[in-house]
Design a protein around this motif. Structure first.
Motif, PDB file in Angstrom:
ATOM      1  N   ASN A 178       0.721  -1.235  -0.033  1.00  0.00           N
ATOM      2  CA  ASN A 178      -0.031   0.205  -0.073  1.00  0.00           C
ATOM      3  C   ASN A 178       0.759   1.229  -0.006  1.00  0.00           C
ATOM      4  OD1 ASN A 178      -2.581  -1.410   0.505  1.00  0.00           O
ATOM      5  ND2 ASN A 178      -1.512  -2.172   2.133  1.00  0.00           N
ATOM      6  N   TYR A 179       0.477   2.410  -0.636  1.00  0.00           N
ATOM      7  CA  TYR A 179       1.048   3.536  -0.597  1.00  0.00           C
ATOM      8  C   TYR A 179       0.087   4.730   0.025  1.00  0.00           C
ATOM      9  CZ  TYR A 179       3.769   1.591  -4.717  1.00  0.00           C
ATOM     10  OH  TYR A 179       4.690   0.783  -5.245  1.00  0.00           O
ATOM     11  N   LEU A 180       0.552   5.000   1.001  1.00  0.00           N
ATOM     12  CA  LEU A 180      -0.178   5.886   1.936  1.00  0.00           C
ATOM     13  C   LEU A 180       0.521   7.347   1.956  1.00  0.00           C
ATOM     14  CD1 LEU A 180      -1.042   3.678   4.836  1.00  0.00           C
ATOM     15  CD2 LEU A 180      -2.350   4.026   2.904  1.00  0.00           C
ATOM     16  N   GLY A 181      -0.290   8.507   1.378  1.00  0.00           N
ATOM     17  CA  GLY A 181       0.650   9.706   1.166  1.00  0.00           C
ATOM     18  C   GLY A 181       1.360  10.075   0.211  1.00  0.00           C
ATOM     19  N   THR A 182       1.327   8.884  -0.801  1.00  0.00           N
ATOM     20  CA  THR A 182       2.007   9.199  -2.237  1.00  0.00           C
ATOM     21  C   THR A 182       1.225   9.114  -3.225  1.00  0.00           C
ATOM     22  OG1 THR A 182       2.830   7.030  -2.508  1.00  0.00           O
ATOM     23  CG2 THR A 182       4.175   7.883  -0.753  1.00  0.00           C
ATOM     24  N   ASP A 183       1.905   9.179  -4.439  1.00  0.00           N
ATOM     25  CA  ASP A 183       1.330   8.939  -5.816  1.00  0.00           C
ATOM     26  C   ASP A 183       1.215   7.523  -6.056  1.00  0.00           C
ATOM     27  OD1 ASP A 183       3.661   8.600  -6.602  1.00  0.00           O
ATOM     28  OD2 ASP A 183       3.753  10.205  -8.294  1.00  0.00           O
ATOM     29  N   LEU A 184       0.836   7.059  -7.238  1.00  0.00           N
ATOM     30  CA  LEU A 184       0.702   5.633  -7.499  1.00  0.00           C
ATOM     31  C   LEU A 184       2.152   5.129  -7.749  1.00  0.00           C
ATOM     32  CD1 LEU A 184      -2.217   5.868 -10.058  1.00  0.00           C
ATOM     33  CD2 LEU A 184      -2.349   4.951  -7.598  1.00  0.00           C
ATOM     34  N   THR A 185       2.943   5.867  -7.846  1.00  0.00           N
ATOM     35  CA  THR A 185       4.262   5.234  -7.977  1.00  0.00           C
ATOM     36  C   THR A 185       5.221   4.921  -6.464  1.00  0.00           C
ATOM     37  OG1 THR A 185       5.753   7.408  -8.007  1.00  0.00           O
ATOM     38  CG2 THR A 185       5.035   6.490 -10.084  1.00  0.00           C
ATOM     39  N   GLY A 186       4.565   5.615  -5.609  1.00  0.00           N
ATOM     40  CA  GLY A 186       5.215   5.463  -4.183  1.00  0.00           C
ATOM     41  C   GLY A 186       6.475   6.434  -4.060  1.00  0.00           C
ATOM     42  N   ASP A 187       6.665   7.145  -4.891  1.00  0.00           N
ATOM     43  CA  ASP A 187       8.087   7.894  -5.029  1.00  0.00           C
ATOM     44  C   ASP A 187       7.891   9.489  -4.748  1.00  0.00           C
ATOM     45  OD1 ASP A 187       9.687   5.641  -5.240  1.00  0.00           O
ATOM     46  OD2 ASP A 187       9.146   5.635  -7.601  1.00  0.00           O
ATOM     47  N   VAL A 188       6.576  10.220  -4.842  1.00  0.00           N
ATOM     48  CA  VAL A 188       6.689  11.208  -4.569  1.00  0.00           C
ATOM     49  C   VAL A 188       5.490  11.545  -3.832  1.00  0.00           C
ATOM     50  CG1 VAL A 188       7.894  12.220  -6.522  1.00  0.00           C
ATOM     51  CG2 VAL A 188       5.421  11.796  -6.732  1.00  0.00           C
ATOM     52  N   ILE A 189       5.275  12.630  -3.048  1.00  0.00           N
ATOM     53  CA  ILE A 189       4.096  12.920  -2.077  1.00  0.00           C
ATOM     54  C   ILE A 189       2.659  13.081  -3.072  1.00  0.00           C
ATOM     55  CG2 ILE A 189       5.332  13.562  -0.328  1.00  0.00           C
ATOM     56  CD1 ILE A 189       4.562  16.294  -1.044  1.00  0.00           C
ATOM     57  N   TYR A 190       1.648  12.793  -2.680  1.00  0.00           N
ATOM     58  CA  TYR A 190       0.380  12.738  -3.334  1.00  0.00           C
ATOM     59  C   TYR A 190      -0.008  14.415  -3.662  1.00  0.00           C
ATOM     60  CZ  TYR A 190      -4.540  12.709  -4.033  1.00  0.00           C
ATOM     61  OH  TYR A 190      -6.081  13.070  -4.510  1.00  0.00           O
ATOM     62  N   ALA A 191      -0.428  14.944  -4.578  1.00  0.00           N
ATOM     63  CA  ALA A 191      -0.704  16.038  -4.847  1.00  0.00           C
ATOM     64  C   ALA A 191      -1.728  17.017  -4.046  1.00  0.00           C
ATOM     65  CB  ALA A 191      -1.033  16.377  -6.587  1.00  0.00           C
ATOM     66  N   GLY A 192      -2.424  16.415  -3.459  1.00  0.00           N
ATOM     67  CA  GLY A 192      -3.353  16.791  -2.531  1.00  0.00           C
ATOM     68  C   GLY A 192      -2.838  16.641  -1.051  1.00  0.00           C
ATOM     69  N   SER A 193      -3.684  16.888  -0.167  1.00  0.00           N
ATOM     70  CA  SER A 193      -3.328  17.028   1.358  1.00  0.00           C
ATOM     71  C   SER A 193      -2.960  15.568   1.599  1.00  0.00           C
ATOM     72  CB  SER A 193      -4.111  17.490   2.053  1.00  0.00           C
ATOM     73  OG  SER A 193      -5.427  16.928   1.991  1.00  0.00           O
ATOM     74  N   GLY A 194      -1.930  15.061   2.331  1.00  0.00           N
ATOM     75  CA  GLY A 194      -1.835  13.960   3.141  1.00  0.00           C
ATOM     76  C   GLY A 194      -2.895  13.240   4.245  1.00  0.00           C
ATOM     77  N   ASN A 195      -2.686  12.019   4.475  1.00  0.00           N
ATOM     78  CA  ASN A 195      -3.433  11.786   5.668  1.00  0.00           C
ATOM     79  C   ASN A 195      -3.362  12.172   6.971  1.00  0.00           C
ATOM     80  OD1 ASN A 195      -4.925   9.247   4.001  1.00  0.00           O
ATOM     81  ND2 ASN A 195      -2.554   8.810   4.034  1.00  0.00           N
ATOM     82  N   ALA A 196      -4.278  12.385   7.981  1.00  0.00           N
ATOM     83  CA  ALA A 196      -4.113  12.862   9.535  1.00  0.00           C
ATOM     84  C   ALA A 196      -3.040  12.006  10.093  1.00  0.00           C
ATOM     85  CB  ALA A 196      -5.423  12.828  10.001  1.00  0.00           C
ATOM     86  N   VAL A 197      -3.410  10.535   9.989  1.00  0.00           N
ATOM     87  CA  VAL A 197      -2.531   9.614  10.478  1.00  0.00           C
ATOM     88  C   VAL A 197      -2.335   8.305   9.260  1.00  0.00           C
ATOM     89  CG1 VAL A 197      -2.053   7.732  12.127  1.00  0.00           C
ATOM     90  CG2 VAL A 197      -2.968  10.001  12.793  1.00  0.00           C
ATOM     91  N   GLY A 198      -1.227   8.023   8.965  1.00  0.00           N
ATOM     92  CA  GLY A 198      -1.243   6.717   8.105  1.00  0.00           C
ATOM     93  C   GLY A 198      -2.132   5.628   8.306  1.00  0.00           C
ATOM     94  N   VAL A 199      -1.708   5.042   9.553  1.00  0.00           N
ATOM     95  CA  VAL A 199      -2.452   3.815  10.070  1.00  0.00           C
ATOM     96  C   VAL A 199      -2.718   4.002  11.441  1.00  0.00           C
ATOM     97  CG1 VAL A 199      -2.258   1.232  10.577  1.00  0.00           C
ATOM     98  CG2 VAL A 199      -1.382   2.136   8.329  1.00  0.00           C
TER      99      VAL A 199
END
Length: 268
Positions: A1-22
């Motif tokens: 699973n990629y939490l807080g990144t884009d589909l590659t897992g290598d850069v952060i997601y363009a929108g806001s991240g999660n409050a907590v990952g898990v």
């Protein structure tokens, strides 16, 4: 699973991240991640608080994840607070393993692993504050102040089996607070790369024991218990503020695993 990144897992997601990952509350015997040599790991980055948070949760296993580091292990992406946070009776959990592919890589968080009011957890063979193989640092910003912090009423936890704790900006590890006792720290590299020789400094101190923490064991009687404290910093081990009855024995301090390499350190 990629939490807080884009589909590659290598850069952060363009929108806001999660409050907590898990988040895990009152939940036992779960597995987070797996063998990262066969892509079973989780990539957990860009959280506004913790990467992984456990409350009153026991017997969970956390293996092979990148927490604050991207998928290909080239860039720090971070989480705003702790990489892994265990509190309020989260006991007998296991973070990392010496088995190939089960080590977690934890960097670019405020604190790598934080434990409070919890006991008998095992932290083994992780890379904390550096990269995915303990050989150095990555691109991006790593402001992880402390690698591992055992805070108030952390009891009987084991930090063992060659955690590579280096590259943190303040301290490699801290044990603090009343009733933080009977913890064992054995067989780790502090301020040294995975080659056992080259400096990978932890800011000011490799290990701090303070604020009434007592009866903790750093090292031990056998070679496998020995911690290696290196790197170029202010001091290797700093004890203060009513931290008493701790035992520091059998370690190499300001000496690499080869028994010859020394480091530029102001104090012991």
């Amino acid at each position: 699973n990629y939490l807080g990144t884009d589909l590659t897992g290598d850069v952060i997601y363009a929108g806001s991240g999660n409050a907590v990952g898990v988040i895990l509350k009152n939940s036992n015997s779960n597995l987070f991640g797996g063998n990262n040599t066969i892509d079973e790991e989780n990539i957990i980055c860009n959280s506004a608080a913790q990467g992984i948070y456990l409350e009153n949760s026991d017997l969970n296993e956390i293996y092979g994840n990148h927490i604050g580091i991207n998928k290909n292990g080239s860039l720090y992406l971070g989480n705003a607070q702790q990489g892994i946070y265990l509190e309020s009776g989260s006991d007998n959990n296991t973070i990392g393993s010496p088995i190939v592919g089960l080590s977690n890589s934890i960097a670019a968080n405020s604190i790598g692993i934080y434990i409070k009011y919890s006991s008998s957890n095992t932290i083994a063979s992780n890379k904390i504050g550096n990269n995915t193989d303990g050989s150095g640092t990555l691109s991006g910003t790593n402001n992880q102040a402390i690698g591992i912090h055992l805070d108030s009423v952390s009891v009987g936890n084991n930090i063992e089996e060659l955690n590579i704790i280096g590259g943190n900006t303040n301290a490699g590890m801290k044990i603090s607070g009343n009733l933080s006792e009977n913890n064992t720290v054995s067989g780790n590299y502090f301020g040294i790369k995975s080659d056992g020789i080259t400096s990978l400094s932890n800011g000011v101190s490799n290990l701090i024991i303070s604020d009434s923490a007592h009866q903790n064991l750093i090292g031990g009687p056998t070679i496998s218990d020995r911690n290696y404290f290196g790197g170029n910093l202010q001091q290797h081990i700093f004890t203060a503020w009513d931290a008493d009855s701790n035992q520091i024995a059998g370690n190499y301090i300001n000496l690499g695993a080869d028994g010859f390499t020394t480091y530029n350190t102001v104090d012991g």
